[in-house]
Design a protein around this motif. Structure first.
Motif, PDB file in Angstrom:
ATOM      1  N   ARG A  84      35.932  33.161  37.494  1.00  0.00           N
ATOM      2  CA  ARG A  84      36.078  32.022  36.572  1.00  0.00           C
ATOM      3  C   ARG A  84      36.502  30.756  37.314  1.00  0.00           C
ATOM      4  O   ARG A  84      36.979  29.804  36.697  1.00  0.00           O
ATOM      5  CB  ARG A  84      37.107  32.358  35.486  1.00  0.00           C
ATOM      6  N   ASN A  85      36.336  30.773  38.638  1.00  0.00           N
ATOM      7  CA  ASN A  85      36.671  29.629  39.492  1.00  0.00           C
ATOM      8  C   ASN A  85      38.143  29.238  39.432  1.00  0.00           C
ATOM      9  O   ASN A  85      38.488  28.064  39.435  1.00  0.00           O
ATOM     10  CB  ASN A  85      35.790  28.417  39.169  1.00  0.00           C
ATOM     11  N   LYS A  86      39.013  30.246  39.358  1.00  0.00           N
ATOM     12  CA  LYS A  86      40.458  30.014  39.364  1.00  0.00           C
ATOM     13  C   LYS A  86      41.067  30.788  40.527  1.00  0.00           C
ATOM     14  O   LYS A  86      40.531  31.821  40.944  1.00  0.00           O
ATOM     15  CB  LYS A  86      41.089  30.509  38.056  1.00  0.00           C
ATOM     16  N   PHE A  87      42.185  30.293  41.009  1.00  0.00           N
ATOM     17  CA  PHE A  87      42.888  31.017  42.053  1.00  0.00           C
ATOM     18  C   PHE A  87      43.609  32.214  41.453  1.00  0.00           C
ATOM     19  O   PHE A  87      44.215  32.130  40.386  1.00  0.00           O
ATOM     20  CB  PHE A  87      43.892  30.116  42.774  1.00  0.00           C
ATOM     21  N   ALA A  88      43.529  33.325  42.152  1.00  0.00           N
ATOM     22  CA  ALA A  88      44.207  34.533  41.706  1.00  0.00           C
ATOM     23  C   ALA A  88      45.700  34.407  42.011  1.00  0.00           C
ATOM     24  O   ALA A  88      46.088  33.733  42.963  1.00  0.00           O
ATOM     25  CB  ALA A  88      43.622  35.740  42.433  1.00  0.00           C
ATOM     26  N   PRO A  89      46.539  35.054  41.213  1.00  0.00           N
ATOM     27  CA  PRO A  89      47.982  35.017  41.482  1.00  0.00           C
ATOM     28  C   PRO A  89      48.299  35.664  42.836  1.00  0.00           C
ATOM     29  O   PRO A  89      47.838  36.772  43.117  1.00  0.00           O
ATOM     30  CB  PRO A  89      48.587  35.835  40.338  1.00  0.00           C
TER      31      PRO A  89
END
Length: 112
Positions: free
Chosen positions: A25-30
């Motif tokens: 989803r084009n987000k950085f993973a934690p």
């Protein structure tokens, strides 16, 4: 020992699904989940090495180990993107997951 390895890899895989969903989803993973995922993978590999060194493991365990070791190398590559604050290529995420799943299923086939 194999049962423990499968459980550890299974829990790690759940974290991996969350990580992959972020990246896809084009987000950085934690970061904390990434570290936990890596630690679980490393623990599972150590359990497999212990089993393989004992010398009585079926051939599927060696195949599963090799696949999961390859997935771990891909995981290091993915972590390098995370450390540089760049999103990794989605194709690499999918390949990492597919190789890890193949390794996990190969191990699970020993129990079935």
């Amino acid at each position: 020992m194999l049962n423990y390895a499968i459980v550890v890899f299974g829990v790690g895989a759940l974290g991996g699904l969350v990580l992959a969903a972020h990246v896809l989803r084009n987000k950085f993973a934690p970061w904390a989940l990434s570290v936990l995922h890596a630690l679980l993978g490393a623990a599972g590999l150590i359990l497999l090495i212990t089993l393989l060194v004992q010398g009585n493991a079926p051939q599927q365990v060696m195949i599963g180990f090799v696949l999961l070791l390859l997935a771990a190398l891909g995981g290091f590559f993915l972590a390098s993107f995370h450390m540089r604050k760049k999103l990794p290529p989605k194709a690499v995420v999918v390949i990492h997951a597919a190789v890890a799943a193949a390794g996990f299923l190969t191990l699970a086939s020993v129990l079935l």
